[in-house]
Design a protein around this motif. Structure first.
Motif: not given
Length: 362
Positions: A41-42, A183, A49-53, A45-46
Motif C-alpha cells: 500500500g505504501g 509511506p 496513487s492511493w486509488q490503486w490499493i 500510494t507513494e
C-alpha cells in the motif's frame, strides 16, 4: 463473508489433534498479508496513487475464484433457513454504530447523524438480541454466550482489536507525519510488529495444541499491552528507530501469540455444526472493536494534542497509546477467565440428549 468461512473450512479439513498447528499456519499466512499490506500500500500510494490499493484486489480476486472452486472442499452448516429478520437487525445495528464511531471524531459526537447512527444502531442491536433469544432458528443463538469460553474469547477479541487498531492508526501517522518517513519507509519500519506473526504464529499454534489456548492467548495480550505502554514512553518528536524497535518487536510477538490460539478457542467452544456461526460472530466483534478503537483513540488524541507540530502530535498520541495498552491488558484478563482446554472441549462436545451448551455456564 470470506474470513469467517476460511476458519470453518479449515476446521472441517483438519483432524482435531492438528488444528492448533493448522491455525498457526493460518495465522502465519494472515501475518504475511498484514506485513505486506503496508509495504504494498505504501509503495502504491507513494509511486502511483492511493486509488490503486483498491484496483489491486480485482486481479487477485479473478485469479483466486477458479482456484477456490476447484481446490476447496465443501462444508455445510445446520441447514436452518436464512434468518432474514436477524440479518436485517444485526446488519442495520452494526452499520449504525460503526458509522457513528467513524464519523464522530470528524463531525463531532453531538452531530445529528452521528447521534442518530449510534442510538439507532444500539436500538437495532438490542432488538437483535431480544429477537435471537426467542427465534426458532436465529443466525446467532444467544445461548452460545452462556459458554464462558465463547464469551471470554469474544470479549478478549473485541478489546484486543480496539486497543491494537487504534494504536496502529496513530503510529502509522506518527512515523510519517512526525518522524518524516515516506509511506514505504514507514511500512518497512513497522515490519517487526506486523511481520512477526509469520514467524511466531505457527509456534503459537503448536503451543496451543500442547498446553491449551488460554495461557498462550493471555501471554500474547499482556505482551501486546506491554509493547504499547513501552511505545508511549519512548515516543518523542525526534525518537530514533532503535528506541522504538523493542516496543515493535514485543507488540509483534504478542499479536502473533494471540491470533492462532484465539481462533482455536473460538472454534472449539461450540459444536461442529455451529462453527460457522461462531467464526462469523467473532469476526464481526473484531471489526466493531477496530472501528471503536480508531474512534476512541482519535478522540483522546484530539482532546490532548493535534497536528500542529510534532510535539503536539506526540502529546495526543501518548495518552491514546496508554489507553490502548490498558484495553489490551483488560483483554488479557478476559482471556484468563476462559475455562481450561479440557473443560472447553467437554462443554462443546455433543451431549445426550440435550445440547451441552445449554448448561455450559455450570
Amino acid at each position: 463473508m470470506m474470513m469467517p468461512l476460511t476458519l470453518t473450512l479449515l476446521t472441517a479439513a483438519v483432524p482435531a489433534a492438528k488444528r492448533g498447528m493448522a491455525y498457526g499456519i493460518w495465522g502465519a499466512v494472515n501475518g504475511l498479508a498484514v506485513a505486506s499490506g503496508p509495504l504494498v500500500g505504501g509503495t502504491l500510494t507513494e509511486h502511483i496513487s492511493w486509488q490503486w490499493i483498491f484496483w489491486l484486489n480485482v486481479p487477485l480476486g479473478l485469479v483466486l475464484l477458479p482456484l477456490a472452486r476447484l481446490r476447496l472442499a465443501e462444508s455445510h452448516g445446520t441447514g436452518a433457513p436464512l434468518d432474514i429478520p436477524g440479518t436485517l437487525l444485526a446488519s442495520g445495528g452494526l452499520f449504525g454504530i460503526v458509522y457513528g464511531l467513524v464519523r464522530g471524531p470528524v463531525d463531532g459526537w453531538t452531530g445529528s447523524l452521528v447521534l442518530t447512527g449510534l442510538f439507532a444502531g444500539s436500538a437495532l442491536l438490542a432488538g437483535f438480541v431480544l429477537y435471537s433469544a426467542r427465534a426458532a432458528n436465529p443466525m446467532l443463538p444467544m445461548r452460545l454466550f452462556r459458554s464462558r469460553a465463547f464469551s471470554g474469547i469474544n470479549a478478549a477479541s473485541l478489546l484486543m482489536f480496539l486497543g491494537m487498531f487504534g494504536s496502529i492508526f496513530l503510529l502509522s501517522q506518527y512515523m510519517q507525519g512526525v518522524l518524516g518517513y515516506s509511506p514505504t519507509e514507514a511500512g518497512l519500519r513497522m515490519l517487526p510488529w506486523t511481520g512477526m506473526p509469520m514467524l511466531v504464529a505457527p509456534i503459537a499454534g503448536i503451543l496451543a495444541d500442547r498446553v491449551g489456548g488460554r495461557p498462550v492467548v493471555a501471554a500474547g495480550l499482556f505482551l501486546q499491552a506491554l509493547g504499547l505502554a513501552y511505545m508511549s514512553v519512548v515516543a518523542t518528536a525526534d525518537a530514533s528507530y532503535a528506541a522504538q524497535l523493542p516496543a515493535l518487536i514485543v507488540s509483534g510477538i504478542g499479536m502473533a501469540l494471540f491470533f492462532a490460539p484465539a481462533s482455536h478457542l473460538v472454534m472449539s467452544s461450540v459444536r461442529p455444526q455451529e462453527q460457522g456461526i461462531a467464526s462469523g460472530a467473532n469476526n464481526a466483534l473484531r471489526e466493531v472493536g477496530g472501528a471503536l478503537g480508531i474512534a476512541v483513540m482519535a478522540s483522546i488524541f484530539a482532546a490532548q494534542g493535534g497536528y500542529e507540530t510534532g510535539q503536539t502530535f506526540v502529546d495526543g498520541m501518548r495518552p491514546a497509546l496508554v489507553t490502548g495498552a490498558a484495553v489490551v491488558a483488560a483483554a488479557g484478563v478476559a482471556a484468563l477467565l476462559i475455562p481450561t482446554r479440557r473443560r472447553v472441549e467437554r462443554q462443546a462436545a455433543p451431549a445426550e440428549p440435550a445440547p451441552v451448551l445449554e448448561t455450559a455456564s455450570h
